[in-house]
Scaffold this active site. Structure first.
Site, mmCIF file in Angstrom:
data_model
loop_
_atom_site.group_PDB
_atom_site.id
_atom_site.type_symbol
_atom_site.label_atom_id
_atom_site.label_comp_id
_atom_site.label_asym_id
_atom_site.label_seq_id
_atom_site.Cartn_x
_atom_site.Cartn_y
_atom_site.Cartn_z
ATOM 1 N N GLY A 205 0.738 -1.111 0.269
ATOM 2 C CA GLY A 205 0.071 0.058 -0.071
ATOM 3 C C GLY A 205 0.969 1.336 -0.006
ATOM 4 C CG ASN A 206 -0.317 4.752 -1.425
ATOM 5 O OD1 ASN A 206 -0.808 5.645 -0.690
ATOM 6 N ND2 ASN A 206 -0.854 4.147 -2.433
ATOM 7 C CG HIS A 207 3.430 6.198 3.838
ATOM 8 N ND1 HIS A 207 2.968 5.504 5.110
ATOM 9 C CD2 HIS A 207 4.651 6.037 3.329
ATOM 10 C CE1 HIS A 207 4.509 4.663 4.915
ATOM 11 N NE2 HIS A 207 5.253 5.232 3.990
ATOM 12 C CB SER A 208 -2.729 8.012 -0.031
ATOM 13 O OG SER A 208 -3.715 9.060 -0.289
ATOM 14 C CB ALA B 166 -1.926 7.680 -3.551
#
Ligand code: C5P
Length: 405
Positions: A210-213, A277
């Site tokens: 995943g990502n930090h959005s 994102a």
């Protein structure tokens, strides 16, 4: 002329930045606003009530219990009179009182009594600002709908450098102008679809990439668009945010799910903001059961990834008549990459930001963005709260919609 005739209660608290409130009062009055000032006892240590009374042209409210008993319910009268209460600067102490709903001085009482929007501009030493207690109080107030003007980073009175500076007068005035610009109802009858947050790409039933959005930017756009009267569909990846009032929310997890949800609703939309994102790659063959490590060797694991569908590009190819806005999150060659994206994805506008810039970090409440337009124009914006940036993005989209630019 947005401020002409507006009734503004300016609260001033005990922060060294209180001296700047004199310039603020002068500018507000110059632009035709009617200003009443209320000060905490500590504020009077930094700037005299006489200065602010002279500049505002009216008595400054200091006492909970004025000598003139006929003014016993002054705070209710003033609360009903106000179109906006702005507390600038707001100290850590007053923030804590506001978060708790305390009313032990004139300013705090008034802040509880007003029915109009409350806007606050924290200004204090960096360590006090970043302290968990202050950040918690800000979170409480934000969730209660208080409009928070993000402090700027820079040299502070203490000699330390960091966040905690009251923004300069032009920035404050710009925020007030935008607040009073009559935008309500300007998107009535318009359908807008917003994507927000990260996506999660599973490589087995318990793990994902995943990502930090945080989703805050997209949620701010959805909320602002709903306030302006738009019919808003918000397609959200996994985030810890509640949907703004009046917005239809569709929760998704993966890029493919986000793609499917957007395409299902695309036909009926006039505008799109793709602020999610979205993962560019997803595991090509996700395992059906948890991938085990082999405890007899140190062997690593190689995962094969495949591309996800590009939602923005697909929309750009299909819906040439709608106003399509994308985001570009770039850490190097920002301008070039964003321009390429604008062309390749047939977007009308790209919002470029760099999460490594101070004030634009993942999960924060502010952003520094540059807007790039299909006709080659670009517009560099100052540090803005995500709510204010949402307003600017929608302003520009409304222009694009009417001019077809
Ligand atoms: O190509 P890149 O991911 O950098 O472009 C970012 C923009 O494209 C954002 O607006 C993002 O929401 C959108 N995007 C998308 N689908 C993808 C990847 C990105 O809609 N699979």
């Amino acid at each position: 002329m947005a401020l002409r005739g507006k009734h503004i209660v300016l609260g001033v608290t005990g922060s060294i930045a209180a001296y700047k409130s004199a310039l603020l009062v002068r500018e507000l009055v110059k632009e035709g606003a009617e200003v009443r000032v209320v000060m905490t006892p500590s504020a009077c240590e930094f700037i005299t009530p006489l200065t602010l009374a002279t500049l505002s042209g009216d008595d400054v409210v200091l006492d909970m219990f004025p000598q003139d008993r006929s003014k016993g319910t002054w705070h209710i009268h003033l609360a009903l009179w106000a179109d906006l209460m702005l507390i600038a600067p707001v100290s850590a102490n007053t923030l804590a009182k506001l978060a708790q709903g305390m009313a032990d001085n004139a300013l705090a009482s008034l802040a509880l009594a007003v029915r109009c929007p409350l806007m606050i501009a924290p200004a204090m030493d960096t360590d006090m600002y970043v302290h968990a207690a202050t950040q918690h109080n800000l979170g409480v107030l934000r969730n209660r709908g208080v409009h928070i003007i993000e402090p700027e980073s820079g040299e502070l009175a203490s000699g330390l450098t960091g966040p905690g500076r009251l923004p300069d007068l032009p920035v404050l005035m710009d925020i007030l102008h935008r607040h009073f610009d009559d935008t309500s109802g300007t998107l009535t009858g318009v359908s807008l679809l917003v994507t927000a947050g990260p996506t999660r790409e599973a490589f087995d039933p318990v793990r994902y990439s995943g990502n930090h959005s945080s989703g805050k930017m997209g949620f701010a756009i959805a909320g602002e668009a709903a306030c302006r009267g738009a019919r808003v569909t918000l397609v959200a990846g996994p985030v810890h945010l509640s949907a703004p009032a009046g917005v239809e929310r569709i929760d998704v997890v993966s890029a493919q799910e986000m793609y499917d949800a957007v395409m299902q609703h695309a036909e009926t939309q006039d505008m799109f903001v793709m602020s999610a994102a979205v993962a560019d790659f997803t595991p090509a063959e996700p395992a059906d059961s948890k991938i085990k490590k082999d405890s007899t060797t140190d062997a690593g694991l190689t995962l094969r990834l495949k591309r996800t569908p590009d939602i923005l590009r697909t929309l750009g190819e299909r819906s040439r008549n709608s106003v399509l806005v994308g985001f570009a999150l770039e850490t190097d060659n920002e301008h070039e990459n964003a321009l390429r994206k604008l062309k390749e994805k047939h977007a009308r506008m790209i919002v470029l930001n760099n999460p490594l810039t101070e004030g634009a970090a993942f999960g924060g409440d502010s952003n520094i963005a540059t807007l790039l337009f299909a006709d080659g124009r670009s517009e560099e914006l100052p540090l803005l709260s995500k709510n204010d940036l949402a307003g600017v993005i929608l302003d520009r989209m409304q222009v694009l919609r009417t001019t077809g630019g």
